[in-house]
Motif scaffolding. Structure first.
Motif, PDB file in Angstrom:
ATOM      1  N   ASP A 107       4.827  69.219  74.060  1.00 56.86           N
ATOM      2  CA  ASP A 107       5.119  70.497  73.408  1.00 56.86           C
ATOM      3  C   ASP A 107       5.089  70.285  71.894  1.00 56.86           C
ATOM      4  O   ASP A 107       6.040  69.771  71.304  1.00 56.86           O
ATOM      5  CB  ASP A 107       6.487  71.018  73.853  1.00 56.86           C
ATOM      6  CG  ASP A 107       6.746  72.436  73.381  1.00 56.86           C
ATOM      7  OD1 ASP A 107       6.322  72.789  72.257  1.00 56.86           O
ATOM      8  OD2 ASP A 107       7.371  73.206  74.138  1.00 56.86           O
ATOM      9  N   SER A 108       3.987  70.669  71.278  1.00 56.39           N
ATOM     10  CA  SER A 108       3.798  70.402  69.849  1.00 56.39           C
ATOM     11  C   SER A 108       4.736  71.206  68.948  1.00 56.39           C
ATOM     12  O   SER A 108       4.977  70.812  67.810  1.00 56.39           O
ATOM     13  CB  SER A 108       2.339  70.645  69.450  1.00 56.39           C
ATOM     14  OG  SER A 108       1.961  71.973  69.724  1.00 56.39           O
ATOM     15  N   LYS A 109       5.266  72.303  69.435  1.00 60.91           N
ATOM     16  CA  LYS A 109       6.218  73.088  68.631  1.00 60.91           C
ATOM     17  C   LYS A 109       7.602  72.437  68.640  1.00 60.91           C
ATOM     18  O   LYS A 109       8.235  72.291  67.603  1.00 60.91           O
ATOM     19  CB  LYS A 109       6.278  74.520  69.147  1.00 60.91           C
ATOM     20  CG  LYS A 109       5.024  75.313  68.830  1.00 60.91           C
ATOM     21  CD  LYS A 109       5.215  76.783  69.118  1.00 60.91           C
ATOM     22  CE  LYS A 109       3.998  77.558  68.671  1.00 60.91           C
ATOM     23  NZ  LYS A 109       3.073  77.833  69.734  1.00 60.91           N
ATOM     24  N   LEU A 110       8.056  72.035  69.835  1.00 60.23           N
ATOM     25  CA  LEU A 110       9.382  71.423  69.948  1.00 60.23           C
ATOM     26  C   LEU A 110       9.425  70.005  69.382  1.00 60.23           C
ATOM     27  O   LEU A 110      10.468  69.541  68.946  1.00 60.23           O
ATOM     28  CB  LEU A 110       9.841  71.390  71.414  1.00 60.23           C
ATOM     29  CG  LEU A 110      10.171  72.734  72.065  1.00 60.23           C
ATOM     30  CD1 LEU A 110      10.532  72.551  73.533  1.00 60.23           C
ATOM     31  CD2 LEU A 110      11.317  73.421  71.319  1.00 60.23           C
ATOM     32  N   ARG A 111       8.279  69.337  69.403  1.00 57.85           N
ATOM     33  CA  ARG A 111       8.247  67.931  68.990  1.00 57.85           C
ATOM     34  C   ARG A 111       7.380  67.721  67.746  1.00 57.85           C
ATOM     35  O   ARG A 111       6.700  66.722  67.594  1.00 57.85           O
ATOM     36  CB  ARG A 111       7.750  67.073  70.155  1.00 57.85           C
ATOM     37  CG  ARG A 111       8.643  67.195  71.380  1.00 57.85           C
ATOM     38  CD  ARG A 111       8.122  66.437  72.567  1.00 57.85           C
ATOM     39  NE  ARG A 111       8.240  64.989  72.374  1.00 57.85           N
ATOM     40  CZ  ARG A 111       7.791  64.097  73.242  1.00 57.85           C
ATOM     41  NH1 ARG A 111       7.204  64.474  74.367  1.00 57.85           N
ATOM     42  NH2 ARG A 111       7.927  62.799  73.005  1.00 57.85           N
ATOM     43  N   GLN A 112       7.436  68.695  66.836  1.00 60.27           N
ATOM     44  CA  GLN A 112       6.621  68.690  65.624  1.00 60.27           C
ATOM     45  C   GLN A 112       6.833  67.425  64.778  1.00 60.27           C
ATOM     46  O   GLN A 112       5.871  66.842  64.274  1.00 60.27           O
ATOM     47  CB  GLN A 112       6.943  69.935  64.793  1.00 60.27           C
ATOM     48  CG  GLN A 112       6.132  70.095  63.548  1.00 60.27           C
ATOM     49  CD  GLN A 112       4.733  70.652  63.805  1.00 60.27           C
ATOM     50  OE1 GLN A 112       3.866  70.418  63.004  1.00 60.27           O
ATOM     51  NE2 GLN A 112       4.506  71.372  64.880  1.00 60.27           N
ATOM     52  N   ALA A 113       8.080  66.980  64.637  1.00 60.78           N
ATOM     53  CA  ALA A 113       8.368  65.797  63.815  1.00 60.78           C
ATOM     54  C   ALA A 113       7.710  64.555  64.413  1.00 60.78           C
ATOM     55  O   ALA A 113       7.114  63.739  63.685  1.00 60.78           O
ATOM     56  CB  ALA A 113       9.872  65.590  63.679  1.00 60.78           C
ATOM     57  N   GLU A 114       7.772  64.405  65.735  1.00 60.21           N
ATOM     58  CA  GLU A 114       7.135  63.259  66.393  1.00 60.21           C
ATOM     59  C   GLU A 114       5.615  63.320  66.254  1.00 60.21           C
ATOM     60  O   GLU A 114       4.955  62.294  66.064  1.00 60.21           O
ATOM     61  CB  GLU A 114       7.502  63.232  67.878  1.00 60.21           C
ATOM     62  CG  GLU A 114       8.949  62.900  68.154  1.00 60.21           C
ATOM     63  CD  GLU A 114       9.259  63.054  69.637  1.00 60.21           C
ATOM     64  OE1 GLU A 114       9.045  62.076  70.379  1.00 60.21           O
ATOM     65  OE2 GLU A 114       9.666  64.161  70.039  1.00 60.21           O
TER      66      GLU A 114
END
Length: 198
Positions: A107-114
């Motif tokens: 999930d690129s929105k929830l895990r943007q920092a990673e």
């Protein structure tokens, strides 16, 4: 003469409008995975062709979403040799999709920092050798003109690629993430745009 004309027509490309792209629920790839010098690629299309396409997908890599289906479609409808290089595998994030890019459920929105931390490992130099190997492979198959089709990060990679591939003639980008990658690599959009050829 007739034989020469026949061979020329065989590689002339499609006549008339391009057929519509239809999504199939269960798609069986028509191309093959192979080694191309220092790159691993998915290849679709005729054994030899004067036109080649380098197709680069989004953060999910060389087998994410419908990328290979799109490669097969472009190869068949344009009578072109289409290659999809494996570029986000060193390292893929948590195993990636087919060992490249992000895993299918990321999930690129929830895990943007990673996502940002992982992408910082990829600068142009990390792609350059594999892009050059991909272009060399196309040349050995008779390709004289090369186009680029890029989705998301693929647009950024192809902007750089166009500057080093002499046969590069044009690009098509869909939802390009050029600004996002430039931000991570401290490049500005105008500088990269000046590199773009074709």
């Amino acid at each position: 003469e007739d034989e020469d004309a026949e061979q020329e027509n065989e590689h002339a490309g499609p006549e008339g409008p391009t057929p519509p792209f239809r999504v199939e629920e269960f798609y069986e790839c028509k191309g093959v995975v192979k080694e191309a010098n220092l790159a691993q690629i998915y290849e679709a299309g005729p054994a030899r062709a004067p036109v080649g396409i380098i197709l680069i997908g989004d953060f999910w890599g060389w087998n994410g979403g419908r990328l290979r289906e799109i490669a097969d479609y472009l190869a068949a409808s344009l009578n072109a040799l289409v290659v999809v290089p494996k570029l986000l595998s060193k390292p893929a994030f948590e195993g990636g999709t087919d060992e490249d890019g992000l895993p299918p459920d990321f999930d690129s929105k929830l895990r943007q920092a990673e996502l940002r931390t992982w992408l910082k490992k990829y600068v142009w130099e990390s792609f350059k050798t594999r892009i050059e190997s991909t272009a060399t492979h196309l040349r050995t198959r008779g390709v004289k003109r090369i186009a680029g089709v890029g989705f998301c990060i693929g647009a950024w990679v192809l902007c750089h690629s166009s500057a080093i591939i002499g046969e590069y003639v044009c690009s098509v980008f869909s939802f390009p993430s050029i600004h996002f990658l430039n931000e991570l690599t401290a490049l500005d959009d105008a500088t990269l745009a000046r590199k773009l050829k074709g």
